[in-house]
Design a protein around this motif. Structure first.
Motif, PDB file in Angstrom:
ATOM      1  N   ILE A  12       0.818  -1.224   0.000  1.00  0.00           N
ATOM      2  CA  ILE A  12       0.000   0.000   0.000  1.00  0.00           C
ATOM      3  C   ILE A  12       0.849   1.271   0.000  1.00  0.00           C
ATOM      4  CG2 ILE A  12      -2.032  -1.120   0.956  1.00  0.00           C
ATOM      5  CD1 ILE A  12      -1.377   0.089   3.670  1.00  0.00           C
ATOM      6  N   GLU A  13       2.143   1.113  -0.175  1.00  0.00           N
ATOM      7  CA  GLU A  13       3.014   2.214  -0.596  1.00  0.00           C
ATOM      8  C   GLU A  13       2.899   3.460   0.279  1.00  0.00           C
ATOM      9  OE1 GLU A  13       1.897   2.788  -4.655  1.00  0.00           O
ATOM     10  OE2 GLU A  13       2.312   0.714  -5.203  1.00  0.00           O
ATOM     11  N   GLY A  14       2.959   3.278   1.602  1.00  0.00           N
ATOM     12  CA  GLY A  14       2.993   4.418   2.502  1.00  0.00           C
ATOM     13  C   GLY A  14       1.654   5.067   2.796  1.00  0.00           C
ATOM     14  N   VAL A  15       0.555   4.496   2.323  1.00  0.00           N
ATOM     15  CA  VAL A  15      -0.764   5.086   2.570  1.00  0.00           C
ATOM     16  C   VAL A  15      -1.075   5.086   4.073  1.00  0.00           C
ATOM     17  CG1 VAL A  15      -3.253   4.675   2.302  1.00  0.00           C
ATOM     18  CG2 VAL A  15      -1.745   4.555   0.318  1.00  0.00           C
ATOM     19  N   PRO A  16      -1.511   6.224   4.617  1.00  0.00           N
ATOM     20  CA  PRO A  16      -1.927   6.242   6.026  1.00  0.00           C
ATOM     21  C   PRO A  16      -3.201   5.424   6.219  1.00  0.00           C
ATOM     22  CG  PRO A  16      -1.553   8.468   5.176  1.00  0.00           C
ATOM     23  CD  PRO A  16      -1.589   7.554   4.005  1.00  0.00           C
ATOM     24  N   VAL A  17      -3.187   4.579   7.247  1.00  0.00           N
ATOM     25  CA  VAL A  17      -4.347   3.757   7.589  1.00  0.00           C
ATOM     26  C   VAL A  17      -4.779   4.128   9.002  1.00  0.00           C
ATOM     27  CG1 VAL A  17      -5.210   1.420   7.978  1.00  0.00           C
ATOM     28  CG2 VAL A  17      -3.600   1.860   6.098  1.00  0.00           C
ATOM     29  N   VAL A  18      -5.958   4.725   9.117  1.00  0.00           N
ATOM     30  CA  VAL A  18      -6.471   5.135  10.422  1.00  0.00           C
ATOM     31  C   VAL A  18      -7.348   4.010  10.960  1.00  0.00           C
ATOM     32  CG1 VAL A  18      -7.752   6.836  11.748  1.00  0.00           C
ATOM     33  CG2 VAL A  18      -6.460   7.543   9.722  1.00  0.00           C
ATOM     34  N   ALA A  19      -6.907   3.388  12.035  1.00  0.00           N
ATOM     35  CA  ALA A  19      -7.636   2.280  12.649  1.00  0.00           C
ATOM     36  C   ALA A  19      -8.529   2.809  13.759  1.00  0.00           C
ATOM     37  CB  ALA A  19      -6.663   1.244  13.199  1.00  0.00           C
ATOM     38  N   CYS A  20      -9.830   2.602  13.612  1.00  0.00           N
ATOM     39  CA  CYS A  20     -10.820   3.062  14.592  1.00  0.00           C
ATOM     40  C   CYS A  20     -11.315   1.887  15.427  1.00  0.00           C
ATOM     41  CB  CYS A  20     -12.012   3.699  13.890  1.00  0.00           C
ATOM     42  SG  CYS A  20     -11.611   5.112  12.843  1.00  0.00           S
ATOM     43  N   GLU A  21     -11.682   2.182  16.664  1.00  0.00           N
ATOM     44  CA  GLU A  21     -12.304   1.147  17.496  1.00  0.00           C
ATOM     45  C   GLU A  21     -13.810   1.096  17.293  1.00  0.00           C
ATOM     46  OE1 GLU A  21     -13.496  -0.085  21.957  1.00  0.00           O
ATOM     47  OE2 GLU A  21     -12.022   1.526  21.774  1.00  0.00           O
ATOM     48  N   LEU A  22     -14.421   2.263  17.044  1.00  0.00           N
ATOM     49  CA  LEU A  22     -15.875   2.352  16.940  1.00  0.00           C
ATOM     50  C   LEU A  22     -16.291   2.895  15.578  1.00  0.00           C
ATOM     51  CD1 LEU A  22     -16.742   3.840  20.452  1.00  0.00           C
ATOM     52  CD2 LEU A  22     -16.921   1.453  19.725  1.00  0.00           C
ATOM     53  N   HIS A  23     -17.460   2.479  15.125  1.00  0.00           N
ATOM     54  CA  HIS A  23     -17.993   2.873  13.826  1.00  0.00           C
ATOM     55  C   HIS A  23     -18.142   4.390  13.712  1.00  0.00           C
ATOM     56  CE1 HIS A  23     -20.183   2.055  10.103  1.00  0.00           C
ATOM     57  NE2 HIS A  23     -21.130   2.882  10.494  1.00  0.00           N
ATOM     58  N   SER A  24     -18.637   5.024  14.761  1.00  0.00           N
ATOM     59  CA  SER A  24     -18.946   6.457  14.700  1.00  0.00           C
ATOM     60  C   SER A  24     -17.697   7.318  14.574  1.00  0.00           C
ATOM     61  CB  SER A  24     -19.751   6.876  15.926  1.00  0.00           C
ATOM     62  OG  SER A  24     -19.102   6.458  17.120  1.00  0.00           O
ATOM     63  N   GLN A  25     -16.518   6.793  14.955  1.00  0.00           N
ATOM     64  CA  GLN A  25     -15.291   7.570  14.809  1.00  0.00           C
ATOM     65  C   GLN A  25     -14.971   7.852  13.341  1.00  0.00           C
ATOM     66  OE1 GLN A  25     -12.829   4.766  17.022  1.00  0.00           O
ATOM     67  NE2 GLN A  25     -12.451   6.308  18.606  1.00  0.00           N
ATOM     68  N   ALA A  26     -15.435   6.976  12.450  1.00  0.00           N
ATOM     69  CA  ALA A  26     -15.059   7.080  11.035  1.00  0.00           C
ATOM     70  C   ALA A  26     -15.507   8.398  10.414  1.00  0.00           C
ATOM     71  CB  ALA A  26     -15.625   5.901  10.254  1.00  0.00           C
ATOM     72  N   ALA A  27     -16.667   8.906  10.821  1.00  0.00           N
ATOM     73  CA  ALA A  27     -17.161  10.161  10.236  1.00  0.00           C
ATOM     74  C   ALA A  27     -16.231  11.320  10.566  1.00  0.00           C
ATOM     75  CB  ALA A  27     -18.568  10.456  10.750  1.00  0.00           C
ATOM     76  N   ALA A  28     -15.782  11.385  11.807  1.00  0.00           N
ATOM     77  CA  ALA A  28     -14.883  12.472  12.201  1.00  0.00           C
ATOM     78  C   ALA A  28     -13.520  12.313  11.541  1.00  0.00           C
ATOM     79  CB  ALA A  28     -14.753  12.515  13.720  1.00  0.00           C
ATOM     80  N   VAL A  29     -13.046  11.081  11.426  1.00  0.00           N
ATOM     81  CA  VAL A  29     -11.776  10.842  10.734  1.00  0.00           C
ATOM     82  C   VAL A  29     -11.884  11.321   9.285  1.00  0.00           C
ATOM     83  CG1 VAL A  29     -10.157   9.093   9.918  1.00  0.00           C
ATOM     84  CG2 VAL A  29     -11.117   8.915  12.219  1.00  0.00           C
TER      85      VAL A  29
END
Length: 338
Positions: free
Chosen positions: A112-129
């Motif tokens: 994935i060539e350096g792509v940032p991967v944001v790992a969330c614990e909860l579903h609702s965090q994804a919207a803010a990310v």
């Protein structure tokens, strides 16, 4: 045992990609029900249906809906099923279903060539990310640690319509994304190479589970996402779970979930973002890379675009700390993306 009820569809209340919300008359009562179109087809008023009522009768907070498990108008005619290289999900359950594997379109030796991967614990965090990473092309991977049907999410079509995510991948036993993946690792590759993602968000679907035990929570799936990002040459970014409104002591401030994950379960160095002025809250995670970022523009965008966004019933202004840390993770991903 699973609890069932037989009823008649009164009306279709709403529909979004993959799911209908319907009203069913069963045992003399009107019941709010979800029908998964990928599994059952579309229902119509007047149809006889059988419902799984287990969660509602047990008064569960997670999975607290009735679901259609049989309908009188069901027919498989015209339903195309992949036969070559089919990926079966919900395996060995009554609802196992074949999907086309997204891996068929991947180059063999991809990373994935350096792509940032944001790992969330909860579903609702994804919207803010996603709000924090808005200037970058962002894909959303749904893992299989919570709800398996992606279409149960009301948030997903909202982020799609806002243009905050370019596409979705459902990994493991989860299903219903733009692409299906057998593993989280291949889901990240699909996000990069087939969706063209510059940033990838990984989260569970709605309905995470926790028992109160240090190791008894489904959000430990965050560990796999961070390790997978590292293994594939990406940049793992951990989204901190924090709260100033949760009444449970173990989740006040930085949650014990984030502490367990980042202090004991993760074996690679991760990047962790803090909103301006909050870096001191992360001092205990000093083996990781801590960055403090400005979130105000992303916060205003989130408030304006998703005024009803909530996590566990708490809105952005009712639990700023929760959403601020998720916004910070998105801003950091945007800065880290090439």
């Amino acid at each position: 045992m699973i609890r069932f009820a037989r009823g008649i569809v009164r009306q279709v209340l709403s529909e979004r990609p993959g799911a209908q919300e319907i009203e069913v008359l069963a045992d003399g009562l009107g019941r709010q029900v979800i029908n998964y179109i990928d599994l059952m087809g579309r229902v119509e008023s007047g149809e006889e249906v059988v419902l799984n009522t287990t969660a509602v009768e047990l008064d569960l907070g997670t999975g607290g809906y009735d679901f259609v498990v049989w309908r009188s108008g069901a027919s498989s005619q015209g339903d195309s099923m992949p036969h070559e290289e089919a990926l079966v999900k919900m395996r060995y359950s009554p609802f196992q279903k074949a999907f086309r594997a997204g891996e068929l379109e991947l180059p063999e030796d991809a990373n994935i060539e350096g792509v940032p991967v944001v790992a969330c614990e909860l579903h609702s965090q994804a919207a803010a990310v996603a709000a924090g990473a808005l200037s970058k092309r962002t894909a959303w991977v749904i893992n299989d640690s919570a709800a398996l049907p992606a279409c149960i999410s009301r948030l997903m079509p909202q982020l799609r319509s806002l243009g905050w995510v370019c596409g979705t991948v459902t990994s493991g036993q989860a299903f219903g994304g733009d692409y299906e993946a057998a593993s989280l690792h291949s889901a990240l590759l699909i996000a990069k190479h087939l969706l063209g993602a510059e940033v990838v968000i990984v989260s569970p679907g709605p309905g995470s589970a926790g028992t109160g035990h240090k190791w008894g929570f489904s959000g430990l799936s965050q560990v796999e996402a961070l390790h997978a990002a590292h293994a594939l040459g990406g940049r793992p970014i951990a989204c901190i779970r924090a709260s100033e409104a949760d009444q449970r002591p173990r989740h006040q401030g930085v949650s014990h979930h984030s502490r367990t994950i980042l202090q004991q379960a993760v074996f690679v160095q991760c990047a962790i973002a803090a909103p301006e002025g909050k870096a001191a809250m992360l001092a205990e995670f000093d083996r990781h890379e801590i960055a403090e970022v400005e979130i105000e523009p992303a916060l205003q965008l989130l408030r304006k675009s998703l005024p009803n966004l909530a996590s566990m019933g708490r809105t952005v202004d009712q639990d700023r700390l929760f959403f601020d840390f998720a916004l910070a993770a998105g801003v950091l991903a945007q800065k880290a993306a090439f």
